[in-house]
Design an enzyme around this catalytic site. Structure first.
Site, PDB file in Angstrom:
ATOM      1  N   GLU A  35       0.818  -1.210   0.000  1.00  0.00           N
ATOM      2  CA  GLU A  35       0.000   0.000   0.000  1.00  0.00           C
ATOM      3  C   GLU A  35       0.855   1.264   0.000  1.00  0.00           C
ATOM      4  OE1 GLU A  35      -3.027   0.606   3.180  1.00  0.00           O
ATOM      5  OE2 GLU A  35      -4.211  -0.796   2.011  1.00  0.00           O
ATOM      6  N   LYS A  62     -13.217   1.484  -2.401  1.00  0.00           N
ATOM      7  CA  LYS A  62     -14.327   1.685  -1.448  1.00  0.00           C
ATOM      8  C   LYS A  62     -15.461   2.455  -2.107  1.00  0.00           C
ATOM      9  CE  LYS A  62     -11.437   1.660   2.746  1.00  0.00           C
ATOM     10  NZ  LYS A  62     -11.038   2.382   3.981  1.00  0.00           N
ATOM     11  N   HIS A  67       9.420 -26.696  -0.697  1.00  0.00           N
ATOM     12  CA  HIS A  67       8.902 -27.874  -1.392  1.00  0.00           C
ATOM     13  C   HIS A  67       7.760 -27.509  -2.341  1.00  0.00           C
ATOM     14  CE1 HIS A  67      11.094 -30.850   1.154  1.00  0.00           C
ATOM     15  NE2 HIS A  67      11.220 -29.749   1.873  1.00  0.00           N
TER      16      HIS A  67
END
Lengths: 422, 422
Positions: free
Chosen positions: A274, A410, A295
């Site tokens: 951010e 938003k 792995h």
């Protein structure tokens, strides 16, 4: 005592000469950060200036929650939960509430499953939101309030705490009306820098963490990293390294060898993503847990596209469990040469072998020896990375304190859902 | 019924003309895959050829474990645990054992904390390892055997199952000596392609999952995606899209809007990272959970360096919890316009809004409508992605079935720890 940068696995990728050439821009970045015209930089002086009465009040409330509840539901998203979760996962389990996080997605399954885990147990709630109108936590808070009211009736007010804006905001009004407990998020501290405010401290205290020690560590951090941005300042040095590596290594991988640091790496992903990911630039932040991911992702790191660099967090096993490799009657597994050796030692050997192998494979690796798994270490780390990240932004010429893309999300969501006036 | 690719958010990034030009190479990739000189490709025909007696034996053993244990410890690393965990996290909770995963790191804290969760509960163990000598699970198995022997004495043999190599291997010898139950990992199926063998199926059965339905879904997958690699085959189409996007978008982000799909994304990271990350090439695989991470990584995705593309997994909420937004007496939170609306609908609206916004911001987004949260869906998805990933490797000219970097890590670790003869 304090954290150490081990730069030996950066050899050939970042030279002392290149770092020395950063000294001037770094000093300028430090001054820009200190001057910070209107930037929300309250986090820089927060540890030393933390009010004692507030600390006592947070510790007392944490104790009260622990005594009256078995579960604390923390409702928040982004910076309103990542710091508390990082701390609670990092610290060894202590007697305290189980802290569950809610309101960080729109998944009905997640909400229903978390509430199911509360059945038959005493519950308290901490809702964390500056505005009180962010969609995800606001919806979860409605659902939880409804559930709590049916369960506790008029005793509801003893079980809900709001952490919100000091003056305005929807949550504050509701809080006053219902008589809920309230804590404030300082105006001059942004979400991703708020872990050492009541946003992070109240859940940690309720979960059994020692928030005084956490702040002590942060104070040590402020003393060590909060001064001038010279190359002797490890946070400033990290900023210079990050800015230099960003030119050829656009993916920044945060790694540790302990599952308890997984959430800390998620906190780092928000902090860096951010703060630096804007203007079409910035390192893409990702996390890996070793040896686990050696792995899986390990193949890629060793031999895939050469665009990764690693920041490895290493912790002193200190007072951790002293497990050793037990014998096996018939040593079928070829492991007898390890019998009796401590797991912690084997884990560390794997870390050093991997750092060398990744370095040789073309991956710059910065090793951070961060100290023990305890509050002090974590407080210092929070401050260290906040400073390093902000300085990296200043060095790269981006504003590390805004998040225009998130704000737009938003607003988009409001509009798409048909919020009046959006 | 089956999964659908929604390519509308790829517009401007991948054209039908470019895809059409892939038809030839794609067909060749499909033929190479089918011919597969010595490649471990048993996974391709596994679902249709799965022996009924083995399925019954796995289901019976799962039931027996559920009846006699409250916790099943699954000891394995990489492909020996990621598939089972993906399935168990994905499926709705059913009556069954709690399955805990162990031996996937060298952390003494993780080992000690997992064993602490077993105190006072009945425990069974499934150790999963082809060779039986991989360091992490071999150490954990020694510790757990020790702990189990002290607890169960001679009844130990009723509580341990080994999933291992059909003929040789250290684990097999131990198994025969101790009289443990045993299942086999087919020779011609590599770790990251083994979820539909006993490696994944036994833990899923013990956890309460319906493994017959999981295999049914995989059979549907084999019918739909296992045929010729033409553009009408969605798995082949995805392979072509991935190969085209790899040229300009080296980071491949797997996303979903449901926390229950987090572990599935981790399985995808192994599948893609290990299959394609070699020869200095391949997409870097990462995962994000939305809307959660739209409040952290979201800033980067929207406005950071333009090098990401997204594969979004979308699930039909189907029979999931029918939660709606409850009213709030005084609607301080500005959310009244959502009162009464189902969360699932809001979650979907957020997904569509975000796909559009990311696309507009320069991020190619492929949406996969995958079906309901149930075994059938998951079986089909496993087969779909295994096929798509293998075809991508063939298209890109890398061998999708080896993992030389991981093998080197295992050898390095042996050497550094002083294993005789290494």
């Amino acid at each position: 005592m304090s954290l150490l940068l081990d730069t030996q696995y950066l050899e050939g990728f970042v030279t002392e000469e290149e770092l020395a050439r950063c000294a001037g821009p770094l000093a300028a970045a430090g001054e820009a950060l200190a001057a910070g015209d209107g930037a929300p930089k309250g986090w820089r002086t927060l540890p030393e200036g933390f009010p004692e009465p507030l600390l006592r009040q947070l510790a007392d409330t944490g104790r009260r929650i622990r005594e009256s509840a078995e579960v604390l539901l923390v409702i928040g998203i982004g910076g309103s939960y990542l710091g508390a979760r990082a701390a609670l996962d990092f610290l060894p389990k202590r007697p305290g509430c189980e802290v569950l996080f809610l309101g960080n997605s729109l998944s009905p399954s997640a909400l229903a499953e978390t509430l199911a885990r509360c059945e038959g147990r005493e519950v308290a709630v901490n809702v964390v939101s500056k505005s009180g109108t962010t969609t995800e936590p606001a919806i979860a808070f409605r659902v939880v309030l409804d559930w709590m009211r049916r369960r506790y009736g008029s005793r509801l007010r003893e079980r809900v705490w709001c952490t919100t804006d000091p003056s305005g905001g929807a949550l504050r009004s509701l809080c006053e009306e219902e008589g809920f407990g309230r804590f404030e998020i300082p105006r001059d501290i942004g979400g991703r820098f708020s872990v050492l405010t009541p946003v992070g401290l109240l859940p940690v205290a309720a979960g059994g963490g020692d928030i005084a020690a956490l702040l002590d560590g942060a104070r040590e951090g402020q003393r060590r990293y909060g001064g001038p941005a010279c190359l002797e300042n490890p946070a400033a040095r990290l900023a210079a390294i990050a800015a230099l590596l960003d030119r050829g290594y656009p993916v920044s991988l945060f790694c540790s060898y302990e599952p308890y640091a997984d959430s800390l790496c998620q906190w780092l992903i928000q902090l860096y993503g951010e703060s630096l990911g804007k203007d079409g630039r910035g390192p893409f932040p990702a996390a890996a847990r070793f040896t686990t991911d050696l792995h899986s992702l390990g193949q890629y790191i060793q031999e895939g596209r050469r665009m990764l660099w690693e920041t490895v967090l290493s912790f002193d096993p200190g007072a951790g469990p002293a497990l050793t490799v037990p014998p096996l009657a018939a040593g079928h597994d070829g492991l007898d040469y390890l019998t009796g050796r401590p797991l912690a030692e084997i884990n560390r050997a794997a870390m050093l072998a991997t750092a060398a192998a990744h370095h040789d494979g073309g991956v710059p690796v910065l090793l951070i020896e961060a100290g023990r798994r305890e509050e002090r270490t974590l407080g210092e780390l929070f401050y260290f990375f906040e400073t390093a990240c902000a300085l990296t932004g200043c060095l790269m010429g981006v504003n590390p304190f805004d998040q225009p893309g998130v704000e737009r999300y938003k607003q988009n969501l409001f509009r798409l859902l048909g919020k009046p006036g959006c």
